[in-house]
Design a protein around this motif. Sequence first.
Motif, mmCIF file in Angstrom:
data_model
loop_
_atom_site.group_PDB
_atom_site.id
_atom_site.type_symbol
_atom_site.label_atom_id
_atom_site.label_comp_id
_atom_site.label_asym_id
_atom_site.label_seq_id
_atom_site.Cartn_x
_atom_site.Cartn_y
_atom_site.Cartn_z
ATOM 1 N N LEU A 1 -4.042 -8.705 -6.450
ATOM 2 C CA LEU A 1 -3.870 -7.253 -6.416
ATOM 3 C C LEU A 1 -3.724 -6.760 -4.981
ATOM 4 O O LEU A 1 -2.880 -5.897 -4.698
ATOM 5 C CB LEU A 1 -5.064 -6.577 -7.086
ATOM 6 C CG LEU A 1 -5.030 -5.046 -7.146
ATOM 7 C CD1 LEU A 1 -3.808 -4.566 -7.923
ATOM 8 C CD2 LEU A 1 -6.312 -4.498 -7.755
ATOM 9 N N ALA A 2 -4.522 -7.299 -4.062
ATOM 10 C CA ALA A 2 -4.427 -6.898 -2.663
ATOM 11 C C ALA A 2 -3.070 -7.281 -2.080
ATOM 12 O O ALA A 2 -2.434 -6.478 -1.366
ATOM 13 C CB ALA A 2 -5.548 -7.541 -1.856
ATOM 14 N N ALA A 3 -2.608 -8.507 -2.363
ATOM 15 C CA ALA A 3 -1.308 -8.939 -1.852
ATOM 16 C C ALA A 3 -0.180 -8.110 -2.459
ATOM 17 O O ALA A 3 0.815 -7.800 -1.778
ATOM 18 C CB ALA A 3 -1.099 -10.415 -2.156
ATOM 19 N N TYR A 4 -0.333 -7.733 -3.707
ATOM 20 C CA TYR A 4 0.672 -6.905 -4.380
ATOM 21 C C TYR A 4 0.787 -5.527 -3.709
ATOM 22 O O TYR A 4 1.889 -5.064 -3.395
ATOM 23 C CB TYR A 4 0.292 -6.766 -5.847
ATOM 24 C CG TYR A 4 0.911 -5.597 -6.573
ATOM 25 C CD1 TYR A 4 2.232 -5.625 -6.987
ATOM 26 C CD2 TYR A 4 0.151 -4.461 -6.852
ATOM 27 C CE1 TYR A 4 2.796 -4.553 -7.654
ATOM 28 C CE2 TYR A 4 0.697 -3.393 -7.527
ATOM 29 C CZ TYR A 4 2.027 -3.437 -7.917
ATOM 30 O OH TYR A 4 2.575 -2.369 -8.564
ATOM 31 N N ASN B 1 0.371 2.962 -8.022
ATOM 32 C CA ASN B 1 1.210 1.785 -7.787
ATOM 33 C C ASN B 1 1.512 1.045 -9.088
ATOM 34 O O ASN B 1 2.661 0.661 -9.352
ATOM 35 C CB ASN B 1 0.507 0.826 -6.820
ATOM 36 C CG ASN B 1 0.555 1.315 -5.389
ATOM 37 O OD1 ASN B 1 1.347 2.183 -5.040
ATOM 38 N ND2 ASN B 1 -0.318 0.778 -4.551
ATOM 39 N N LEU B 2 0.469 0.823 -9.887
ATOM 40 C CA LEU B 2 0.654 0.079 -11.129
ATOM 41 C C LEU B 2 1.463 0.860 -12.156
ATOM 42 O O LEU B 2 2.111 0.260 -13.022
ATOM 43 C CB LEU B 2 -0.714 -0.294 -11.716
ATOM 44 C CG LEU B 2 -1.536 -1.278 -10.882
ATOM 45 C CD1 LEU B 2 -2.923 -1.478 -11.484
ATOM 46 C CD2 LEU B 2 -0.821 -2.613 -10.761
ATOM 47 N N GLU C 1 -8.587 3.849 -5.588
ATOM 48 C CA GLU C 1 -8.396 3.786 -7.032
ATOM 49 C C GLU C 1 -7.193 4.625 -7.463
ATOM 50 O O GLU C 1 -6.397 4.195 -8.312
ATOM 51 C CB GLU C 1 -9.658 4.268 -7.757
ATOM 52 C CG GLU C 1 -10.827 3.292 -7.720
ATOM 53 C CD GLU C 1 -11.529 3.254 -6.373
ATOM 54 O OE1 GLU C 1 -12.399 2.389 -6.190
ATOM 55 O OE2 GLU C 1 -11.194 4.088 -5.504
ATOM 56 N N LEU C 2 -7.061 5.805 -6.874
ATOM 57 C CA LEU C 2 -5.934 6.672 -7.226
ATOM 58 C C LEU C 2 -4.606 6.048 -6.803
ATOM 59 O O LEU C 2 -3.630 6.058 -7.566
ATOM 60 C CB LEU C 2 -6.108 8.042 -6.561
ATOM 61 C CG LEU C 2 -7.311 8.875 -7.034
ATOM 62 C CD1 LEU C 2 -7.432 10.150 -6.205
ATOM 63 C CD2 LEU C 2 -7.173 9.216 -8.507
ATOM 64 N N VAL C 3 -4.562 5.486 -5.608
ATOM 65 C CA VAL C 3 -3.325 4.867 -5.123
ATOM 66 C C VAL C 3 -2.990 3.632 -5.944
ATOM 67 O O VAL C 3 -1.816 3.381 -6.267
ATOM 68 C CB VAL C 3 -3.465 4.525 -3.627
ATOM 69 C CG1 VAL C 3 -2.270 3.716 -3.147
ATOM 70 C CG2 VAL C 3 -3.594 5.796 -2.802
ATOM 71 N N THR D 1 2.637 -4.791 -12.425
ATOM 72 C CA THR D 1 2.643 -6.219 -12.190
ATOM 73 C C THR D 1 1.628 -6.877 -13.108
ATOM 74 O O THR D 1 0.765 -6.204 -13.675
ATOM 75 C CB THR D 1 2.306 -6.541 -10.714
ATOM 76 O OG1 THR D 1 2.503 -7.936 -10.484
ATOM 77 C CG2 THR D 1 0.863 -6.181 -10.405
ATOM 78 N N ARG D 2 1.719 -8.192 -13.242
ATOM 79 C CA ARG D 2 0.815 -8.941 -14.112
ATOM 80 C C ARG D 2 -0.162 -9.720 -13.241
ATOM 81 O O ARG D 2 0.239 -10.534 -12.412
ATOM 82 C CB ARG D 2 1.596 -9.899 -15.006
ATOM 83 C CG ARG D 2 0.707 -10.734 -15.924
ATOM 84 C CD ARG D 2 1.540 -11.562 -16.871
ATOM 85 N NE ARG D 2 2.287 -10.698 -17.787
ATOM 86 C CZ ARG D 2 3.136 -11.168 -18.706
ATOM 87 N NH1 ARG D 2 3.354 -12.478 -18.810
ATOM 88 N NH2 ARG D 2 3.781 -10.327 -19.499
#
Length: 518
Positions: A153-156, A492-493, A486-488, A498-499
């Motif tokens: 998630l961080a890399a995404y 993004n999602l 959390e909002l950002v 992304t999976r």
Amino acid sequence: MSVQTIAVLMASLVPVSFFLAALANEKQARWKLAERLSLMGLLVAVVLSIGVVSGWFSISEYHHWIGTSLASLVMLGLVSLIAFINIRFSSAYMAGNVEEEKRYLRWLLITLGSVATVVISNHMIIFMLAWVAISLSLHRLLLFFPHRQRAVLAAYKKAIFARAAEVFLFAAMLLLFLQHDTWFISEIYQNISQANELSTLDQVAAVFIALAALIKCAQLPLHGWLIQVVEAPTPVSALLHAGIINLGGYLLIAFAPLIMLSDAAQWLLLVVGGLTTVLAALVMMTRATVKVRLAWSTMSQMGLMMVECALGLFELALLHLVAHSFYKAYAFLNSGSEVETSMKRRMAPSKSPTLIDWTLATVFSAGLVFGLVWLADIEGPYSPWLLFALALILLIAERHGRLSASSLLSMVGLGAVLLAVYTLQKAGAGFIVPGMPASVGWLGDAWIALLFGLFMLVYILLRYHTERPALQKIRRAFYAGFYLDELVTRLNLRIYPTRLPVRQKPKKLQVAKEEFLQ
């Protein structure tokens, strides 16, 4: 062959050697080779710096694809030294799996070569390509453990924000090329240095560069990935915090005259960087995990660097960049023992400063700092001196709340020594990167001074008056980072889903019935 050409070839040898070494890890990880190449890069940076200072070759009469300015050589030496430290640590940290060692060292060397290319590049296309290469190779290091959800998630999120920064940077460089008809950064630097005002294209380019720097430095609210990348290997976190994230500051230094003639760019840096400096430092106070605290600290330090550049204090920004790189490299690579130190600090009996402690600390700190400003007739901006005075106040007032208590005179003496060292280092950095007058004037200085004053007030409340119900609610909000990440993340999602990897359930312990106690 001219001396200038030899200097350019020597500088270009450093990133090229890193790239070639990355190809030499097919059979085994060549740690010793990587260490020697990093030391060679440090030696090249030192030799070229001596050549520039001694006047063996000029840095203003020639425009090559590779830059040999003092600032770029200082950055090259910094990158090489951080690389040497990181490679030595990584060789022991990654030992045990041959395939993982090869994969890790390959992408580490590509990342280091890309960073070295950025700091010595004088051509905007090369600068841009290397900037993108840093993000792509670092992405592979951040996903070194691809089954960790938080790491993915961080890399995404990092990848999304990196693409945004690259779009702004490419647009800015394209506008600068259209306006000045050159791809060389040194020519654009000279053209804008001789101008009294910016064209419309230059104004837009300045704002885009400021946005690229803010995104690169993980400023609020695009900061969440920096906190979550602690899931990556420890040396990757050290490299990220010590040698990559501060490239936003170097970008502003490289285009200093452009930023100083744009009120919009300066105010963008002052508002976003100033708020990040204060809020991230206060959030850090509420966190317990060592690496998470270090991540919030990096955000705060990068925000302060943005502020320094916006105020025209580029010499202070360069000094800050170098000092922060060494500190964060040490802090992350030494994070294991830092856990023990942090526990001892919390378990040690502490004594809250009294009103007399605060009064004496304020008097001595103000006398030292503002006495120096008055005696040396130092011109503005004055908010950095105010920040130094506030730091001395905390140092002196909280002298009884540490593992080993100190006397008032010893703390005042230490403060005087720190002030002298800071002043001398700032003056020395001015020979490498001169400061420039900011167009925002005293208003920008007053805005930052106000933020520093508010930080001091909230710090005292959160540190010594948390028993009040209202402050407990405020502390929870700070602990949560005001839920900005959390909002950002949700945004993004929702826009670009992304999976994430499926978290494996832990195996249940199977115990035979006959083994239970009757």
